[in-house]
Design a protein around this motif. Structure first.
Motif, PDB file in Angstrom:
ATOM      1  N   ARG A  52       0.841  -1.207   0.000  1.00 21.44           N
ATOM      2  CA  ARG A  52       0.000   0.000   0.000  1.00 21.44           C
ATOM      3  C   ARG A  52       0.874   1.254   0.000  1.00 21.44           C
ATOM      4  O   ARG A  52       0.548   2.248  -0.666  1.00 21.44           O
ATOM      5  CB  ARG A  52      -0.924  -0.032   1.217  1.00 21.44           C
ATOM      6  CG  ARG A  52      -1.904   1.134   1.316  1.00 21.44           C
ATOM      7  CD  ARG A  52      -2.905   1.165   0.159  1.00 21.44           C
ATOM      8  NE  ARG A  52      -3.585  -0.092  -0.026  1.00 21.44           N
ATOM      9  CZ  ARG A  52      -4.634  -0.505   0.697  1.00 21.44           C
ATOM     10  NH1 ARG A  52      -5.106   0.259   1.658  1.00 21.44           N
ATOM     11  NH2 ARG A  52      -5.211  -1.664   0.439  1.00 21.44           N
ATOM     12  N   ASP A  53       1.958   1.228   0.738  1.00 22.34           N
ATOM     13  CA  ASP A  53       2.879   2.368   0.737  1.00 22.34           C
ATOM     14  C   ASP A  53       3.425   2.631  -0.667  1.00 22.34           C
ATOM     15  O   ASP A  53       3.509   3.778  -1.109  1.00 22.34           O
ATOM     16  CB  ASP A  53       4.044   2.110   1.702  1.00 22.34           C
ATOM     17  CG  ASP A  53       3.613   2.183   3.159  1.00 22.34           C
ATOM     18  OD1 ASP A  53       2.565   2.811   3.427  1.00 22.34           O
ATOM     19  OD2 ASP A  53       4.320   1.612   4.009  1.00 22.34           O
ATOM     20  N   ARG A  54       3.818   1.546  -1.366  1.00 24.24           N
ATOM     21  CA  ARG A  54       4.339   1.732  -2.720  1.00 24.24           C
ATOM     22  C   ARG A  54       3.241   2.165  -3.686  1.00 24.24           C
ATOM     23  O   ARG A  54       3.466   2.998  -4.563  1.00 24.24           O
ATOM     24  CB  ARG A  54       4.973   0.428  -3.204  1.00 24.24           C
ATOM     25  CG  ARG A  54       6.332   0.136  -2.585  1.00 24.24           C
ATOM     26  CD  ARG A  54       7.038  -0.975  -3.331  1.00 24.24           C
ATOM     27  NE  ARG A  54       6.278  -2.219  -3.268  1.00 24.24           N
ATOM     28  CZ  ARG A  54       6.431  -3.136  -2.289  1.00 24.24           C
ATOM     29  NH1 ARG A  54       7.301  -2.911  -1.314  1.00 24.24           N
ATOM     30  NH2 ARG A  54       5.722  -4.248  -2.305  1.00 24.24           N
ATOM     31  N   GLN A  55       2.056   1.613  -3.511  1.00 25.40           N
ATOM     32  CA  GLN A  55       0.949   1.947  -4.412  1.00 25.40           C
ATOM     33  C   GLN A  55       0.595   3.428  -4.352  1.00 25.40           C
ATOM     34  O   GLN A  55       0.368   4.070  -5.386  1.00 25.40           O
ATOM     35  CB  GLN A  55      -0.281   1.104  -4.058  1.00 25.40           C
ATOM     36  CG  GLN A  55      -1.505   1.402  -4.939  1.00 25.40           C
ATOM     37  CD  GLN A  55      -2.740   0.658  -4.466  1.00 25.40           C
ATOM     38  OE1 GLN A  55      -2.718  -0.037  -3.445  1.00 25.40           O
ATOM     39  NE2 GLN A  55      -3.815   0.791  -5.214  1.00 25.40           N
ATOM     40  N   LEU A  56       0.558   3.987  -3.135  1.00 22.67           N
ATOM     41  CA  LEU A  56       0.171   5.391  -2.950  1.00 22.67           C
ATOM     42  C   LEU A  56       1.370   6.312  -2.776  1.00 22.67           C
ATOM     43  O   LEU A  56       1.176   7.515  -2.541  1.00 22.67           O
ATOM     44  CB  LEU A  56      -0.762   5.519  -1.740  1.00 22.67           C
ATOM     45  CG  LEU A  56      -2.055   4.695  -1.797  1.00 22.67           C
ATOM     46  CD1 LEU A  56      -2.900   4.932  -0.560  1.00 22.67           C
ATOM     47  CD2 LEU A  56      -2.851   5.017  -3.051  1.00 22.67           C
ATOM     48  N   ASP A  57       2.571   5.770  -2.877  1.00 20.85           N
ATOM     49  CA  ASP A  57       3.801   6.566  -2.767  1.00 20.85           C
ATOM     50  C   ASP A  57       3.852   7.306  -1.426  1.00 20.85           C
ATOM     51  O   ASP A  57       4.199   8.493  -1.348  1.00 20.85           O
ATOM     52  CB  ASP A  57       3.893   7.562  -3.936  1.00 20.85           C
ATOM     53  CG  ASP A  57       5.304   8.112  -4.113  1.00 20.85           C
ATOM     54  OD1 ASP A  57       6.244   7.466  -3.599  1.00 20.85           O
ATOM     55  OD2 ASP A  57       5.459   9.176  -4.739  1.00 20.85           O
TER      56      ASP A  57
END
Length: 513
Positions: A52-57
């Motif tokens: 989720r962190d990578r998905q939403l930067d």
């Protein structure tokens, strides 16, 4: 003018920049991007959080992410719009906006126009009948409507305006006692509104009561509720009434050429009724066709007015154009309602035409007229909910402004010169009384969009308000920012329009002052 527009554009850009920056940071702090993962019992929960962190930067600072979002949003100015994505539903924001914006514009535009027309008329009559029973009743009704919560009105409309009314349409029978009571109430209201001496009041009461009683009886006896169409007789009567009312309000019956122009335009509309119906039946209609026909009708009205001339040819032309526009609207509504039986009996409708949810009926097949009739039935209740709330403010503003204007010296001078009361009110008082509304209407439009958030949620109307609520529930930042930007732009445009309206209504005001 150019300097004024440039100055307003720069100030608008600066305000939107500050607002979007502050709200982006606040929303980033408050939204929970992991709300769907916190109750998860998956063994790879830490990996899901990292994904989720990578998905939403989310590892990037919020200020940097705002600048990235601003860069994409700025692309809308050159045609490469990137407003981010609704990550929970996996959809670009730009693909969500067109339908939502169109639905909200339809809802808010209809509610605003109807509220302005009714509110200005009722407020003007209330000011003219100051301190009468009618004025006190309208004041009480305004405070009542203004204090009603929109969600409560919406729920009542769903219950009684849709569910109960659809049940009533299956067997439209009203007892004579109810009909008589409604007719008497109508007589009392019209008598209080029209005023006058005792003889005039008696005539108004009897006339309004009889007309209301006859109208209700004809509607029930002919089954008009289930087959609502005017026919050539109804279109003719309504067209002639529209001509008389337009002439009375604009010039008065003393201007014979203006009266003759309006009546001639109404007669031309009656003569073209059957040819237009044939055109509607055999030509695949679109809104472009309807716009061209409307422009042609207004042009005919202007031409008739200029041809018949009078003391002021353009006054006659204006009356002819307004009459032609009203006549076009009557014919359009009549043709649309001719499809009512087929629409009502469609399997997707099942004899329950007044909708309680959504902006359109799923799996409804039909052409231009069926589609627009379906849009009307879905617009009806949400529009009424918004109108009930906003009409009170327009009435109060108009009443207060009219009372102030009617006490001015130039109004007393106009009356002392022997001008008819209609001329004093319509030509001299009303135009100046509308000035405060030029600043109220833009703000009210934005307020109505905010009210539409609740209304759209209750009625399941897929507009900007429902998009905003759904995005908040799903903790999606980009759709919320798109909503903020669009409503901010609408607010700025509305205030810019207000500045120009001031200049139109009052020649002493200049937008570049």
């Amino acid at each position: 003018m150019i300097r004024f527009l440039l100055r307003r554009t720069l100030s608008t850009a600066l305000v939107l920049l500050v607002v979007t920056f502050v709200l982006y940071l606040l929303l980033d702090l408050t939204l929970d991007y992991y709300f769907d993962l916190r109750a998860s019992t998956a063994p790879n929960i830490e990996q899901l959080f990292a994904n989720r962190d990578r998905q939403l930067d989310l590892d990037t600072p919020a200020v940097v992410r705002y600048l990235q979002w601003l860069l994409g949003a700025s692309g809308c100015l050159v045609g490469s719009c990137d407003l981010g994505s609704a990550w929970y539903v996996g959809q670009d924001v730009t693909s969500q906006l067109p339908g939502a914006i169109a639905n909200t514009i339809k809802l808010v535009t209809l509610a605003t126009l109807v509220s302005i027309v009714i509110g200005v008329f009722v407020g003007m009559v209330s000011a003219i009948r100051q301190y009468t029973g009618f004025d006190y009743f309208i004041t009480f009704l305004n405070f009542l409507l203004y204090s009603l919560p929109v969600f409560w009105v919406a729920v009542l409309l769903k219950q009684y305006g849709a569910i109960e009314f659809n049940n009533f349409l299956a067997d439209p029978v009203i007892g004579w006692g109810t009909i008589i009571v409604v007719s008497l109430i109508s007589g009392v209201v019209w008598t209080a509104a029209l005023g006058g001496r005792l003889r005039r009041r008696a005539i108004s009461f009897v006339g309004a009561t009889v007309v209301t009683l006859a109208t209700i009886w004809v509607i029930l006896a002919t089954g008009w509720l289930n087959e609502p169409s005017f026919g050539i007789v109804g279109v003719g009567v309504l067209g002639l009434v529209a001509a008389l009312v337009t002439t009375y309000l604009s010039t008065g019956f003393g201007n014979r050429r203006a009266l003759l122009t309006a009546l001639a335009v109404a007669v031309i509309g009656i003569a073209l009724y059957m040819p237009l119906l044939n055109l509607f039946y055999y030509v695949s209609m679109t809104w472009l066709w309807m716009a061209l026909l409307f422009v042609a009708a207004v042009a005919i009205g202007l031409g008739v007015g200029l041809l018949l001339r009078g003391p002021d040819p353009w006054v006659s032309a204006r009356g002819g154009a307004i009459t032609a526009g009203l006549m076009s609207l009557i014919v359009f509504v009549d043709r649309m309602f001719q499809e009512w039986p087929r629409y009502n009996q469609h399997p997707a409708i099942n004899n329950r035409p007044i909708a309680t949810i959504g902006a359109s009926t799923p799996n409804l097949e039909g052409g231009f007229w069926i589609t627009n009739l379906d849009t009307f039935t879905h617009l009806l209740l949400p529009s009424i909910a918004l109108i009930c709330i906003s009409i009170a403010s327009y009435t109060r503003y108009t009443r207060g402004s009219m009372l102030e204007v009617l006490g001015q010296d130039y109004i007393r001078t106009a009356r002392a010169k022997g001008l008819p009361e209609r001329t004093v009110v319509m030509r001299h008082a009303l135009r100046n009384a509308l000035l405060p509304l030029a600043s109220v209407v833009p703000v009210d439009i934005i307020t109505m969009i905010g009210g539409a958030v609740i209304t759209e949620s209750i009625f399941g109307w897929n507009g900007m308000g429902k998009l905003f609520i759904d995005s908040m529930n799903r903790n999606e930042l980009d759709p919320i920012m798109a909503y903020i930007v669009i409503t901010g732009l609408l607010a700025v445009i509305a205030n810019l329009v207000a500045d120009f309206l001031y200049a139109v209504l009052d020649p002493r005001i200049r937008v570049n002052a």
